[in-house]
Design a protein around this motif. Sequence first.
Motif, mmCIF file in Angstrom:
data_model
loop_
_atom_site.group_PDB
_atom_site.id
_atom_site.type_symbol
_atom_site.label_atom_id
_atom_site.label_comp_id
_atom_site.label_asym_id
_atom_site.label_seq_id
_atom_site.Cartn_x
_atom_site.Cartn_y
_atom_site.Cartn_z
ATOM 1 N N LYS A 58 -10.446 4.102 0.297
ATOM 2 C CA LYS A 58 -10.860 4.036 -1.127
ATOM 3 C C LYS A 58 -9.809 4.196 -2.181
ATOM 4 O O LYS A 58 -9.864 3.447 -3.102
ATOM 5 C CB LYS A 58 -11.981 4.796 -1.344
ATOM 6 N N PRO A 59 -9.091 5.169 -2.104
ATOM 7 C CA PRO A 59 -8.095 5.223 -3.255
ATOM 8 C C PRO A 59 -7.122 4.474 -3.021
ATOM 9 O O PRO A 59 -6.677 3.835 -4.252
ATOM 10 C CB PRO A 59 -7.514 6.678 -2.971
ATOM 11 N N VAL A 60 -6.812 3.874 -2.041
ATOM 12 C CA VAL A 60 -5.713 2.681 -1.788
ATOM 13 C C VAL A 60 -6.157 1.373 -2.340
ATOM 14 O O VAL A 60 -5.605 0.738 -3.164
ATOM 15 C CB VAL A 60 -5.117 2.728 -0.262
ATOM 16 N N ALA A 61 -7.496 1.170 -1.892
ATOM 17 C CA ALA A 61 -8.233 0.057 -2.250
ATOM 18 C C ALA A 61 -8.293 -0.017 -3.722
ATOM 19 O O ALA A 61 -8.234 -1.014 -4.330
ATOM 20 C CB ALA A 61 -9.708 -0.036 -1.811
ATOM 21 N N ILE A 62 -8.653 1.033 -4.476
ATOM 22 C CA ILE A 62 -8.665 1.005 -5.855
ATOM 23 C C ILE A 62 -7.398 0.752 -6.480
ATOM 24 O O ILE A 62 -7.223 0.062 -7.562
ATOM 25 C CB ILE A 62 -9.267 2.228 -6.398
ATOM 26 N N ALA A 63 -6.216 1.494 -6.023
ATOM 27 C CA ALA A 63 -4.919 1.268 -6.216
ATOM 28 C C ALA A 63 -4.741 -0.274 -6.451
ATOM 29 O O ALA A 63 -3.906 -0.626 -7.299
ATOM 30 C CB ALA A 63 -4.083 2.238 -5.775
ATOM 31 N N LEU A 64 -4.956 -0.930 -5.284
ATOM 32 C CA LEU A 64 -4.687 -2.167 -4.995
ATOM 33 C C LEU A 64 -5.234 -3.154 -6.056
ATOM 34 O O LEU A 64 -4.738 -4.159 -6.664
ATOM 35 C CB LEU A 64 -4.918 -2.470 -3.506
ATOM 36 N N THR A 95 0.849 -1.211 -0.163
ATOM 37 C CA THR A 95 -0.131 0.020 -0.148
ATOM 38 C C THR A 95 0.861 1.284 -0.030
ATOM 39 O O THR A 95 0.434 2.345 -0.568
ATOM 40 C CB THR A 95 -0.891 -0.010 1.082
ATOM 41 N N ASN A 96 2.119 1.235 0.677
ATOM 42 C CA ASN A 96 2.964 2.358 0.794
ATOM 43 C C ASN A 96 3.441 2.610 -0.668
ATOM 44 O O ASN A 96 3.578 3.732 -1.271
ATOM 45 C CB ASN A 96 4.072 2.261 1.630
ATOM 46 N N MET A 97 3.864 1.491 -1.389
ATOM 47 C CA MET A 97 4.316 1.694 -2.832
ATOM 48 C C MET A 97 3.158 2.202 -3.625
ATOM 49 O O MET A 97 3.632 3.024 -4.397
ATOM 50 C CB MET A 97 4.536 0.142 -3.101
ATOM 51 N N LEU A 98 2.104 1.776 -3.351
ATOM 52 C CA LEU A 98 0.985 2.291 -4.574
ATOM 53 C C LEU A 98 0.451 3.831 -4.186
ATOM 54 O O LEU A 98 0.266 4.484 -4.992
ATOM 55 C CB LEU A 98 -0.226 1.532 -4.316
ATOM 56 N N LYS A 99 0.831 4.161 -2.937
ATOM 57 C CA LYS A 99 0.514 5.672 -2.346
ATOM 58 C C LYS A 99 1.576 6.528 -2.991
ATOM 59 O O LYS A 99 1.297 7.480 -3.541
ATOM 60 C CB LYS A 99 0.446 5.822 -0.790
ATOM 61 N N LEU A 100 2.630 5.893 -3.281
ATOM 62 C CA LEU A 100 3.896 6.804 -3.478
ATOM 63 C C LEU A 100 4.668 6.693 -4.871
ATOM 64 O O LEU A 100 5.491 7.636 -5.181
ATOM 65 C CB LEU A 100 5.117 6.722 -2.311
ATOM 66 N N LYS A 101 4.092 5.632 -5.669
ATOM 67 C CA LYS A 101 4.569 5.573 -6.900
ATOM 68 C C LYS A 101 4.944 6.629 -7.648
ATOM 69 O O LYS A 101 5.893 6.568 -8.451
ATOM 70 C CB LYS A 101 4.082 4.201 -7.184
ATOM 71 N N ASP A 102 3.811 7.448 -7.787
ATOM 72 C CA ASP A 102 3.879 8.622 -8.550
ATOM 73 C C ASP A 102 4.481 9.907 -7.890
ATOM 74 O O ASP A 102 4.489 11.059 -8.475
ATOM 75 C CB ASP A 102 2.258 9.069 -9.041
ATOM 76 N N ARG A 120 9.683 -3.059 -10.628
ATOM 77 C CA ARG A 120 10.312 -4.408 -10.127
ATOM 78 C C ARG A 120 9.045 -5.273 -9.988
ATOM 79 O O ARG A 120 9.205 -6.448 -10.504
ATOM 80 C CB ARG A 120 11.080 -4.298 -8.931
ATOM 81 N N LEU A 121 8.062 -5.018 -9.118
ATOM 82 C CA LEU A 121 6.968 -5.971 -8.900
ATOM 83 C C LEU A 121 6.060 -6.348 -10.099
ATOM 84 O O LEU A 121 5.551 -7.402 -10.314
ATOM 85 C CB LEU A 121 6.163 -5.451 -7.712
ATOM 86 N N LYS A 171 10.819 8.436 -6.634
ATOM 87 C CA LYS A 171 11.638 7.590 -7.628
ATOM 88 C C LYS A 171 11.676 6.115 -6.940
ATOM 89 O O LYS A 171 11.868 5.200 -7.603
ATOM 90 C CB LYS A 171 12.948 7.879 -7.700
ATOM 91 N N SER A 172 12.053 6.055 -5.650
ATOM 92 C CA SER A 172 12.101 4.647 -5.158
ATOM 93 C C SER A 172 10.978 3.640 -4.839
ATOM 94 O O SER A 172 10.767 2.528 -5.372
ATOM 95 C CB SER A 172 12.518 4.781 -3.614
ATOM 96 N N ALA A 173 9.765 4.346 -4.919
ATOM 97 C CA ALA A 173 8.417 3.578 -4.963
ATOM 98 C C ALA A 173 8.086 3.175 -6.369
ATOM 99 O O ALA A 173 7.665 2.228 -6.719
ATOM 100 C CB ALA A 173 7.215 4.586 -4.466
ATOM 101 N N MET A 174 8.451 4.052 -7.501
ATOM 102 C CA MET A 174 8.270 3.702 -8.775
ATOM 103 C C MET A 174 9.178 2.670 -9.268
ATOM 104 O O MET A 174 8.674 1.809 -9.918
ATOM 105 C CB MET A 174 8.427 5.012 -9.673
#
Length: 247
Positions: free
Chosen positions: A176-182, A139-146, A157-158, A149-152
């Motif tokens: 809700k935004p994190v659930a949709i991203a997941l 969830t942290n990755m999905l929140k921060l990927k945009d 990678r995944l 740089k490390s999250a992207m």
Amino acid sequence: MKQELILNYCKQFKLSGIACHIETVLQEAQSSQMSYSDCIIKLFEKEAQTRETKAFERRISAAKLPGNHKLDQYDHSFENGINKTRLNQLRELNWLDQIFNIVLMGSSGVGKTYVAAGLCFDAIKAGYKAYFRTMEDITNMLKLKDITKSAMTEYRRLSKANLIVMDDIMLFPLDKPVAIALFNFINQQYEKTAFIITTNKSPKEWAHMLNDEVLATALLDRILYRCEVINLSGKSYRIKNRKTIFN
């Protein structure tokens, strides 16, 4: 002088395996009257072995496995609903080649994380790109990927993984935004990546954790499409084997 020149060329062309073993191999070649071609083959074998070892170490580092992850050390006397035969069948990884998912369900301490991490380790040893991540990691990755740089980098990678372990999914409610991203992430991956999911929540409880029954149904539809659900039971292994500071 010549050996020093060889080492310089090894450094220039990043042949660390040859550099580490050149002296030993040359001594062996002289004592056994090894042919030139056999000596060269021996050196390249050492280079190949060194590269394989380093690649394996990189995959292990990237996987972020927990401390207990070697199923060869698994305590089969612990009764949790998965016997040795069934575990060994999972360790053959045929399900991974078929892009099947594994869902390990059960209460805390029954071995879900250990089994998941162990199968991930087996996959890495077999040459697969396999990663172990907690629900919080994902969830942290999905929140921060945009944003970072490390999250992207982690997201990319995944996205190329053969196997992703998602530990303790639905342990806590999701915005809700994190659930949709997941959902979008799993929807993007489920046809090309196998998942091992550990959870102490039943599928019915997922709707509550996501606060969206439609989204939970869609998410479960992707995960359970090609999936083996394994219910683990019994008392907590950690409580049963609780450590104490007293003798």
